[in-house]
Enzyme design. Structure first.
Site, short mmCIF file in Angstrom:
data_model
loop_
_atom_site.label_atom_id
_atom_site.label_comp_id
_atom_site.label_asym_id
_atom_site.label_seq_id
_atom_site.Cartn_x
_atom_site.Cartn_y
_atom_site.Cartn_z
N VAL A 133 0.80 -1.29 -0.08
CA VAL A 133 0.04 -0.19 -0.03
C VAL A 133 0.85 1.31 0.00
CG1 VAL A 133 -1.85 1.43 1.40
CG2 VAL A 133 -1.98 -1.15 1.20
N ASP B 20 10.75 3.08 5.99
CA ASP B 20 10.55 1.85 6.34
C ASP B 20 11.62 1.29 7.14
OD1 ASP B 20 8.62 -0.61 4.54
OD2 ASP B 20 10.29 -1.21 6.02
N THR C 218 -1.79 -4.47 9.91
CA THR C 218 -2.40 -4.65 11.20
C THR C 218 -3.14 -6.12 11.03
OG1 THR C 218 -4.13 -3.87 10.00
CG2 THR C 218 -3.51 -2.33 11.72
N THR D 99 -5.86 -0.64 8.15
CA THR D 99 -7.25 -1.09 8.56
C THR D 99 -7.21 -1.29 10.00
OG1 THR D 99 -7.42 -2.33 6.33
CG2 THR D 99 -9.00 -2.85 7.87
N CYS E 86 -6.67 -9.42 4.95
CA CYS E 86 -7.89 -8.39 5.06
C CYS E 86 -9.30 -9.09 5.45
CB CYS E 86 -8.01 -7.56 3.87
SG CYS E 86 -6.83 -6.33 3.70
N ARG F 141 -0.23 -15.39 3.18
CA ARG F 141 -0.74 -14.98 4.06
C ARG F 141 -2.26 -15.48 4.38
NH1 ARG F 141 0.78 -8.68 4.85
NH2 ARG F 141 0.79 -8.69 2.34
N1 SAJ Z 1 -12.53 -15.17 -2.47
C1 SAJ Z 1 -13.55 -16.13 -2.54
N2 SAJ Z 1 -14.62 -15.71 -3.40
C2 SAJ Z 1 -14.67 -14.43 -3.75
C3 SAJ Z 1 -13.88 -13.51 -3.68
C4 SAJ Z 1 -12.81 -13.82 -2.86
O1 SAJ Z 1 -13.51 -17.20 -2.07
O2 SAJ Z 1 -15.94 -14.44 -4.41
C5 SAJ Z 1 -11.43 -15.25 -1.73
C6 SAJ Z 1 -10.22 -15.35 -2.62
O3 SAJ Z 1 -9.81 -16.44 -3.06
C7 SAJ Z 1 -9.02 -14.86 -1.57
C8 SAJ Z 1 -10.14 -14.19 -0.30
O4 SAJ Z 1 -11.39 -14.47 -0.72
O5 SAJ Z 1 -8.53 -15.94 -0.68
C9 SAJ Z 1 -9.77 -12.51 -0.33
O6 SAJ Z 1 -10.03 -12.28 -1.94
P1 SAJ Z 1 -10.29 -10.73 -2.10
O7 SAJ Z 1 -10.55 -10.51 -3.75
O8 SAJ Z 1 -10.92 -10.12 -1.12
O9 SAJ Z 1 -8.81 -10.35 -2.02
P2 SAJ Z 1 -7.92 -9.53 -0.83
O10 SAJ Z 1 -7.89 -10.12 0.61
O11 SAJ Z 1 -6.76 -8.82 -1.36
O12 SAJ Z 1 -8.82 -8.04 -0.63
C10 SAJ Z 1 -8.55 -6.86 -1.18
C11 SAJ Z 1 -8.54 -5.87 0.14
N3 SAJ Z 1 -7.99 -4.52 0.09
C12 SAJ Z 1 -6.92 -4.26 0.89
O13 SAJ Z 1 -7.15 -3.26 1.51
C13 SAJ Z 1 -5.85 -5.15 1.14
C14 SAJ Z 1 -10.00 -5.71 0.51
O14 SAJ Z 1 -10.01 -5.03 1.65
C15 SAJ Z 1 -10.75 -5.57 -0.32
O15 SAJ Z 1 -12.21 -5.38 0.29
C16 SAJ Z 1 -10.90 -6.49 -1.30
O16 SAJ Z 1 -9.77 -6.38 -2.05
C17 SAJ Z 1 -11.72 -6.10 -2.62
O17 SAJ Z 1 -12.80 -5.69 -2.24
O18 SAJ Z 1 -11.52 -6.80 -3.78
#
Ligand code: SAJ
Length: 448
Positions: free
Chosen positions: A27, A46, A99, A136, A275, A343
């Protein structure tokens, strides 16, 4: 503060000129570069000497460099350091440190507190520096936790420092980066809040909006992720229930998606990342603290956290009903496609479930460093050279996984069986290549 015009032309102006960014991860680094590109004077801090060394050599220290970041060279308007004294004369300082959660799922704010203290110990008094937390957190952290540090150091709100909150919303591994996500700013001082919104608006094509006091912006970010976890949990629960009445969850989701306000989410072998599986626990602790147990968010977590084990049981049943060869190749290990980030990856629990079921587990993930893969598994460099397999499991839908030569792979295995843990593969094509196709949410009787 001096009023100042961005050097990239246009009528946009900002009240602030020198910006410090604390934490140069997925970020903080893109954020620092975005402000640098708008002509701001940027200081990136950093605590990792490796990160600083990489950046001073013009190299990105990020696992995922899908944004193809071009690292600026040290100059009058771009400096990186591990020395917090460098932010002493900044107008605005952004804190973008992790966090995580503790083992008991309570929020771990040690990085936030440490960064805040290091900043506050180095800012010049009387300049009313704006300190913006982006990490967050749950509502109240900026005011209470950062405010406590400010008091301990003897700084005065509104004279030496003003606190604000602006949640980061980048989505690693996708095109949603700092340049095209909307921003919300919470600050008790409305004028400063609007000036921060104006400053952030220079870095994103989407809106940048002052939304009220800090807790409003903190709660917004939290419930965004909470909603996502609950939505995914519904898709996952449907992937458990519908096949048991002989209905494919994906066909039902296809049908439901024709309704204008149905928001589709994908069932899978689990929910990972730093997250979505984490932030609901921040909310749960708030709900508990105000005397209302959040059944919804706790149930959603329970559903999502059961998926890896459930998938491992399904895979074991499939293999035992077919060849009985208790060797499985797991394709993909990171928590989501096109990232090497492990993670909270659900694939870890899937692998453990298979090992506990007596399987020998092989793993191939071209994006994950082999040191980050579980030692109990056999790490594979070449997915076409695995010997006999009872099943191949698609756990993370990397492009490289989806685009494997499935015909070639099928010829190497006596009885090629795939378990599509993300329902992303073309079943017809695989079956034409001699594969038996199984998948999460697909009735088993439809698979033979
Ligand atoms: N996943 C599912 N089904 C879905 C969508 C995701 O199983 O329909 C799984 C993914 O495989 C993964 C996990 O959920 O294991 C999280 O997927 P994600 O697309 O939400 O990815 P993140 O964790 O990188 O979420 C990011 C975050 N952004 C950040 O601030 C780091 C999160 O806050 C956002 O809400 C999210 O993207 C978003 O909205 O896309």
């Amino acid at each position: 503060m001096p009023r100042w015009t961005s050097t990239l032309g246009g009528e946009k102006i900002s009240t602030f000129q020198k910006i410090g960014i604390i934490g140069l991860g997925y970020v903080g680094l893109p954020t620092a570069i975005a402000f640098y590109k708008q002509g701001f004077n940027v200081v990136g801090i950093d605590i990792s000497k490796d990160v600083i060394e990489n950046l001073e050599q013009g190299k990105s220290p990020l696992i995922d460099n899908s944004e193809n970041l071009v690292i600026p060279r040290n100059s009058d308007t771009w400096k990186v350091s591990d020395n917090f004294e460098m932010v002493s004369d900044c107008d605005v300082i952004l804190i973008t440190v992790p966090t995580p959660v503790n083992s008991d799922k309570t929020p771990d704010l040690t990085y936030v507190v440490s960064a805040t203290r290091s900043v506050m110990e180095n800012i010049e008094t009387g300049r009313n520096v704006i300190l913006v937390l982006e990490s967050t957190v749950y509502p109240g952290v900026t005011r209470e936790v950062l405010g406590k540090v400010r008091s301990e150091i003897g700084l005065i709100e509104g004279r030496d420092v003003t606190l604000a909150y602006c949640p980061e919303r980048v989505n690693p591994g996708t095109e949603m980066g700092v340049g095209n996500v909307a921003r919300v700013i919470g600050c008790d001082d409305e004028k400063l809040g609007n000036e921060l919104a104006e400053m952030y608006s220079l870095t994103t094509s989407e809106q940048s909006k002052y939304v009220g006091k800090m807790e409003v912006a903190e709660a917004s970010k939290l419930i965004e992720n909470l909603q996502r976890d609950i939505d995914i949990a519904l898709a996952n629960e449907l992937a458990i229930v519908l096949p048991r009445i002989g209905v494919d969850v994906e066909q039902v989701l296809d049908a439901a998606e024709t309704k204008w306000n149905f928001h589709r989410h994908s069932p899978g072998i689990g929910v990972g990342g730093h997250c979505i599986p984490v932030d609901p626990y921040f909310y749960i602790s708030i709900a508990d603290s105000v005397g209302h147990e959040s059944m919804l968010s706790k149930s959603a977590r329970e559903v999502n956290e059961m998926m890896p084990k459930l998938a491992s049981i399904q895979i074991a049943e499939i293999v035992e009903g077919e060849s009985g060869e208790k060797r499985v190749l797991v394709l993909g290990y990171s928590y989501k496609p096109e990232l090497g980030d492990i993670r909270e990856t659900p694939v870890h629990d899937l692998v453990i479930g298979l090992l506990e079921g007596g399987f020998e587990v092989l793993i191939w993930d071209p994006l994950v460093d082999s040191d980050d893969l579980p030692k109990e598994a056999i790490i594979v460099d070449n997915p076409y050279d695995c010997g006999e397999l009872g099943a191949v499991v698609l756990a993370t839908a990397h492009e490289e996984v989806i685009n494997l030569e499935w015909g070639r792979l099928g010829k190497i295995i006596d009885d090629p069986i795939i378990y599509d843990g993300r329902r992303v593969m073309d079943r017809g094509h695989l079956e034409s290549e001699g594969w038996k196709y199984f998948g999460i949410g697909l009735p088993k009787e439809e698979c033979v």
